[in-house]
Design a protein around this motif. Structure first.
Motif, short mmCIF file in Angstrom:
data_model
loop_
_atom_site.label_atom_id
_atom_site.label_comp_id
_atom_site.label_asym_id
_atom_site.label_seq_id
_atom_site.Cartn_x
_atom_site.Cartn_y
_atom_site.Cartn_z
N PHE A 11 0.88 -1.23 0.04
CA PHE A 11 -0.02 -0.16 -0.14
C PHE A 11 0.80 1.13 0.00
N CYS A 12 1.74 1.24 0.63
CA CYS A 12 2.86 2.38 0.63
C CYS A 12 3.36 2.47 -0.81
N GLY A 13 3.70 1.51 -1.37
CA GLY A 13 4.23 1.55 -2.85
C GLY A 13 3.23 2.27 -3.80
N ALA A 14 1.79 1.68 -3.39
CA ALA A 14 0.76 2.08 -4.36
C ALA A 14 0.54 3.78 -4.16
N ASP A 15 0.66 4.12 -2.75
CA ASP A 15 0.40 5.46 -2.37
C ASP A 15 1.57 6.44 -3.13
N ARG A 16 2.89 5.92 -3.23
CA ARG A 16 3.88 6.69 -3.85
C ARG A 16 3.35 6.70 -5.52
N GLN A 17 3.11 5.61 -6.00
CA GLN A 17 2.69 5.79 -7.56
C GLN A 17 1.55 6.68 -7.84
N LEU A 18 0.31 6.75 -6.68
CA LEU A 18 -0.64 7.33 -7.08
C LEU A 18 -0.33 8.93 -6.97
N GLU A 19 0.78 9.28 -5.92
CA GLU A 19 0.97 10.78 -5.76
C GLU A 19 2.01 11.19 -6.86
N ALA A 20 2.71 9.97 -7.41
CA ALA A 20 3.48 10.56 -8.66
C ALA A 20 2.59 10.81 -9.85
N TYR A 21 1.55 10.01 -9.76
CA TYR A 21 0.87 10.37 -11.09
C TYR A 21 -0.19 11.78 -10.88
N LEU A 22 -0.64 11.83 -9.61
CA LEU A 22 -1.37 13.12 -9.46
C LEU A 22 -0.27 14.40 -9.57
N ASP A 23 0.75 14.12 -9.36
CA ASP A 23 1.73 15.13 -9.59
C ASP A 23 1.98 15.54 -10.95
N SER A 24 1.44 14.77 -11.94
CA SER A 24 1.46 15.31 -13.22
C SER A 24 0.32 15.84 -13.81
N ILE A 25 -0.79 16.27 -12.86
CA ILE A 25 -2.13 16.92 -13.35
C ILE A 25 -2.21 18.03 -12.18
N THR A 26 -2.38 19.17 -13.10
CA THR A 26 -2.65 20.42 -12.23
C THR A 26 -4.13 20.79 -12.21
N ILE A 27 -4.33 21.72 -11.52
CA ILE A 27 -5.71 22.49 -11.40
C ILE A 27 -6.18 22.90 -12.77
N GLY A 28 -5.19 23.76 -13.46
CA GLY A 28 -5.22 24.15 -14.60
C GLY A 28 -5.77 23.20 -15.72
N GLN A 29 -5.03 22.04 -15.58
CA GLN A 29 -5.54 20.85 -16.51
C GLN A 29 -6.88 20.26 -16.57
N MET A 30 -7.00 20.18 -15.23
CA MET A 30 -8.41 19.73 -14.83
C MET A 30 -9.47 20.81 -15.49
N LEU A 31 -9.45 22.09 -15.26
CA LEU A 31 -10.26 23.03 -15.72
C LEU A 31 -10.30 22.72 -17.30
N GLU A 32 -9.21 22.46 -18.21
CA GLU A 32 -9.05 22.64 -19.46
C GLU A 32 -9.98 21.26 -19.79
N ARG A 33 -9.79 19.98 -19.20
CA ARG A 33 -10.65 18.84 -19.38
C ARG A 33 -11.93 18.99 -19.52
N LEU A 34 -12.48 19.63 -18.45
CA LEU A 34 -13.77 20.08 -18.40
C LEU A 34 -14.36 20.91 -19.44
N THR A 35 -13.57 22.04 -19.89
CA THR A 35 -13.62 22.93 -20.90
C THR A 35 -13.98 22.13 -22.14
N ALA A 36 -12.97 21.13 -22.30
CA ALA A 36 -12.94 20.34 -23.52
C ALA A 36 -14.24 19.36 -23.56
N LYS A 37 -14.54 18.73 -22.44
CA LYS A 37 -15.76 17.85 -22.48
C LYS A 37 -17.21 18.71 -22.79
N ALA A 38 -17.14 20.04 -22.41
CA ALA A 38 -18.26 20.95 -22.62
C ALA A 38 -18.29 21.23 -23.91
N ARG A 39 -17.29 21.33 -24.80
CA ARG A 39 -17.34 21.62 -26.26
C ARG A 39 -17.42 20.54 -27.02
N ALA A 40 -17.32 19.34 -26.47
CA ALA A 40 -17.56 18.13 -27.20
C ALA A 40 -18.94 17.73 -27.29
#
Length: 141
Positions: A112-141
């Motif tokens: 579980f500690c290894g999984a937590d580190r992997q999750l944190e590394a993945y989440l480190d690649s996503i910004t709040i700005g990118q989340m907003l961009e994803r929502l905007t793209a979804k709304a346009r589609a």
């Protein structure tokens, strides 16, 4: 993963989306579909961790402490949910004479500690700005 993380990400993306960048706990709660008290609890933790700022009084509320593109989901995860993948209970008895029974708890903790580190590394690649961009793209589609 806990619901506080989801409330936090939703709230931060909402703040990034708002033209004035500001929202009260009541406004956030309505958008998230939860209770304002719950929002205030989450936002208080985010404020302590330097993720949001607050403004008191009329027209006050919460706002991002910095640009959405410079704020990662990993920061939010560390503030609210780090280590939440690990279960509260694990099988086995450390005092047992059995190899499996006496060591399973430690081995599962490592998993579980290894999984937590992997999750944190993945989440480190996503910004709040990118989340907003994803929502905007979804709304346009």
């Amino acid at each position: 993963m806990n619901s506080e993380f989801i409330i936090a990400v939703h709230s931060l993306v909402l703040l990034a989306h708002r033209p004035d960048g500001m929202a009260s706990s009541e406004e956030i709660a309505t958008n998230v579909c939860t209770n304002p008290v719950r929002v205030r609890k989450v936002m208080s933790c985010l404020r302590r961790n330097g993720i949001v700022d607050t403004r008191e009084g009329s027209g006050g509320g919460y706002r991002l402490s910095r640009e959405p593109d410079g704020m990662t989901l990993a920061e939010v995860y560390r503030a609210l949910a780090a280590g939440s993948l690990a279960p509260n209970w694990c099988s086995g008895d450390p005092e047992s004479d059995c190899l499996v029974g006496s060591n399973m708890s430690d081995v599962m903790n490592d998993v579980f500690c290894g999984a937590d580190r992997q999750l944190e590394a993945y989440l480190d690649s996503i910004t709040i700005g990118q989340m907003l961009e994803r929502l905007t793209a979804k709304a346009r589609a």
